[in-house]
Design an enzyme around this catalytic site. Sequence first.
Site, mmCIF file in Angstrom:
data_model
loop_
_atom_site.group_PDB
_atom_site.id
_atom_site.type_symbol
_atom_site.label_atom_id
_atom_site.label_comp_id
_atom_site.label_asym_id
_atom_site.label_seq_id
_atom_site.Cartn_x
_atom_site.Cartn_y
_atom_site.Cartn_z
ATOM 1 N N TYR A 112 0.863 -1.184 0.000
ATOM 2 C CA TYR A 112 0.000 0.000 0.000
ATOM 3 C C TYR A 112 0.894 1.227 0.000
ATOM 4 O O TYR A 112 1.858 1.300 0.766
ATOM 5 C CB TYR A 112 -0.894 -0.004 1.235
ATOM 6 C CG TYR A 112 -1.762 1.229 1.422
ATOM 7 C CD1 TYR A 112 -1.520 2.106 2.483
ATOM 8 C CD2 TYR A 112 -2.813 1.513 0.563
ATOM 9 C CE1 TYR A 112 -2.316 3.233 2.663
ATOM 10 C CE2 TYR A 112 -3.614 2.645 0.744
ATOM 11 C CZ TYR A 112 -3.351 3.503 1.801
ATOM 12 O OH TYR A 112 -4.131 4.625 1.973
ATOM 13 N N ASP A 170 9.288 2.758 -0.957
ATOM 14 C CA ASP A 170 8.309 3.410 -0.097
ATOM 15 C C ASP A 170 8.659 3.058 1.353
ATOM 16 O O ASP A 170 8.340 1.974 1.827
ATOM 17 C CB ASP A 170 6.893 2.945 -0.444
ATOM 18 C CG ASP A 170 5.865 3.624 0.452
ATOM 19 O OD1 ASP A 170 4.661 3.562 0.119
ATOM 20 O OD2 ASP A 170 6.255 4.209 1.488
ATOM 21 N N LYS A 210 5.330 9.342 8.516
ATOM 22 C CA LYS A 210 5.186 8.810 9.864
ATOM 23 C C LYS A 210 6.249 9.303 10.854
ATOM 24 O O LYS A 210 6.131 10.391 11.409
ATOM 25 C CB LYS A 210 5.116 7.281 9.804
ATOM 26 C CG LYS A 210 3.885 6.774 8.999
ATOM 27 C CD LYS A 210 3.780 5.282 9.012
ATOM 28 C CE LYS A 210 2.762 4.787 8.013
ATOM 29 N NZ LYS A 210 1.365 4.954 8.447
HETATM 30 P P1 KE4 Z 1 -0.680 8.369 4.543
HETATM 31 O O1 KE4 Z 1 -1.286 9.008 3.325
HETATM 32 O O2 KE4 Z 1 -1.711 7.540 5.300
HETATM 33 O O3 KE4 Z 1 0.054 9.340 5.454
HETATM 34 O O4 KE4 Z 1 0.455 7.344 4.052
HETATM 35 C C1 KE4 Z 1 0.109 6.354 3.121
HETATM 36 C C2 KE4 Z 1 1.119 5.221 3.212
HETATM 37 C C3 KE4 Z 1 2.090 5.118 2.236
HETATM 38 N N1 KE4 Z 1 3.022 4.134 2.268
HETATM 39 C C4 KE4 Z 1 3.022 3.214 3.262
HETATM 40 C C5 KE4 Z 1 4.061 2.124 3.256
HETATM 41 C C6 KE4 Z 1 2.051 3.271 4.295
HETATM 42 O O5 KE4 Z 1 2.069 2.332 5.272
HETATM 43 C C7 KE4 Z 1 1.074 4.293 4.275
HETATM 44 C C8 KE4 Z 1 -0.025 4.388 5.324
HETATM 45 N N2 KE4 Z 1 -0.083 3.320 6.270
HETATM 46 C C9 KE4 Z 1 -1.357 3.045 6.853
HETATM 47 C C10 KE4 Z 1 -1.168 1.846 7.802
HETATM 48 N N3 KE4 Z 1 -1.569 0.620 7.206
HETATM 49 C C11 KE4 Z 1 -1.949 4.225 7.548
HETATM 50 C C12 KE4 Z 1 -3.172 3.941 8.392
HETATM 51 C C13 KE4 Z 1 -4.423 4.496 7.788
HETATM 52 O O6 KE4 Z 1 -4.619 4.345 6.560
HETATM 53 O O7 KE4 Z 1 -5.218 5.054 8.571
#
Ligand code: KE4
Length: 429
Positions: free
Chosen positions: A143, A238, A266
Site C-alpha cells: 500500500y 516506499d 510517519k
Molecule cells: P498516509 O497518506 O496515510 O500518510 O500514508 C500512506 C502510506 C504510504 N506508504 C506506506 C508504506 C504506508 O504504510 C502508508 C499508510 N499506512 C497506513 C497503515 N496501514 C496508515 C493507516 C491508515 O490508513 O489510517
Amino acid sequence: MTSNNDILFARAQKSTPGGVNSPVRAFRSVGGTPRFISRAEGPYIWDADDRRYIDYIGSWGPAIVGHAHPAVIKAVQDAATRGLSFGAPTEGEILMAELICQLMPSIEQVRLVSSGTEAAMSALRLARGATGRDTIIKFEGCYHGHADSLLVKAGSGLLTFGNPTSAGVPEDFAKHTLVLDYNNPQQLEDTFREIGNKIACVIVEPVAGNMNLLPATPEFLHTMRRVCTQYGAVMILDEVMSGFRVALGGAQSLYGIQPDLTVLGKVIGGGLPVAAFGGRADLMQHLAPIGGVYQAGTLSGNPVTVAAGLATLKLVQAPGFYEALGAQTSKLVQGLTAAAQEAGIAFSANSVGGMFGLYFAAEKPQSYTEMMKCDVANFNAFFHAMLDAGVYLAPSAFEAGFVSAQHDDAIIDATLQTARAAFAQLARR
Ligand code: KE4
C-alpha cells in the site's frame, strides 16, 4: 452501562462516513466499537471511558519515541508560539532536509509534503516526468496511499494491466499500473525483459507492513535494482512505514540498496502531518519551480510539524536506540510465539527493528498468497481478548504492529502475561 466509545461512535457516524477519518480505524475487520482515544503518554493510550491500554499501533508508526514525549511536545509548543504556518520558506525546513539527506545518503535532495499518499503520488509523477514513460509497477499487498494510480489490483495475466481496487478510479488510470507478486524476482525480471523500456518506475515497500509484516528477500530488491538500472526505470522505495522504524538509515541501509527515490512519512513527523520524497538530485531537478513536473502544497514543510519531526529524529539518533527497540520487539515476538505454543494455537510472528507481524498460521508467511491464508477468525478473537484486557493491537489481521522506546521490560512482560490468558481463551473456543 453504555460505553462512551459507543456513544461517540454512534454520534460520529452521523457527521462522518463510517464515523472515522480513515477506514482502518472503524474496526470493521475485527468487529466491535472503535476506542475513541482521549489522551496518550509513553506506551499508553486512554479511551473515552478513561480505560488505559498498552498501545502497539503508535499512530501506525510515528510514536516511535512514545506518545507525548516531553522533548517533542516542548518543540511543538515553542514552534507554535512563533506562529503556525507562513506559506513561505523557513530555516526549519532546511534543517529537516539536511538531516534526512544525512541519515539516508541515497537522498541527495528532498521535498517535504503533508502525507505519505502525497509523497508517493508525487514520486510517481516525478518518475513519469523524468523518464517520459507512463507504466508503473507495484506489488500485490503493498500500500502506498490512496492516489488513483496506486489503488489497483493485479490484472489476470503477467502483462495484463491492473484493475481499480476502488470505485472512482477510472480504468484509464489503472491501465498504466502493472501489479506483480511481492518477493518474486523471476516474474519481475521477465516483465522487464518484455517491456522494460516502457516502465517509468517500480514502487515497493522494502519491508511490507500493509499486508501484515512481510520483509522483502534481498534477492527481490537486488534484482529490482539491477533491472531498473538496466532499463532506465526509477526504483522507488516506499519507506513511509519502514523509514527510521527498522533502522536509522531505513530498510535501504539494512539491505544495502541504493534506490533512485525514497518516500518517507510517519516517524519524520513524530505524529504531526509531514511526509517527504527525495533521492537522486538529477531526478529532483525535474520538479517545479526549476523543472516541468508540478508538485505543491500549502502546508508542505509546516514549521510546527517540522519541529515535531526534528525533535523526534534527534531522539532516535541516540546511541543504541535501534538496538534497544529491536531487542524489545524481538522479546515481544518470541514471548508471544512461546505463549501460543503453550496453548497449542497455530501461530507465528516476525519483527524487523521496531515493527512486528503476528500470524495465526503455523509458519511465517513468505508471500501475499500465504499471508491471505492466515486464520482471521482466531486473530479477531485474540485481538478482542487482548483489547478487553488492556492491550491495543492493530484492528486487522493484515496490519503490522509497532513498538516504541517506552515499551520497557515491564510493559512487554505485562503484554505477554495478557497474551497467555488470551491464547488459553482461544484454546477453549
Ligand atoms: P498516509 O497518506 O496515510 O500518510 O500514508 C500512506 C502510506 C504510504 N506508504 C506506506 C508504506 C504506508 O504504510 C502508508 C499508510 N499506512 C497506513 C497503515 N496501514 C496508515 C493507516 C491508515 O490508513 O489510517
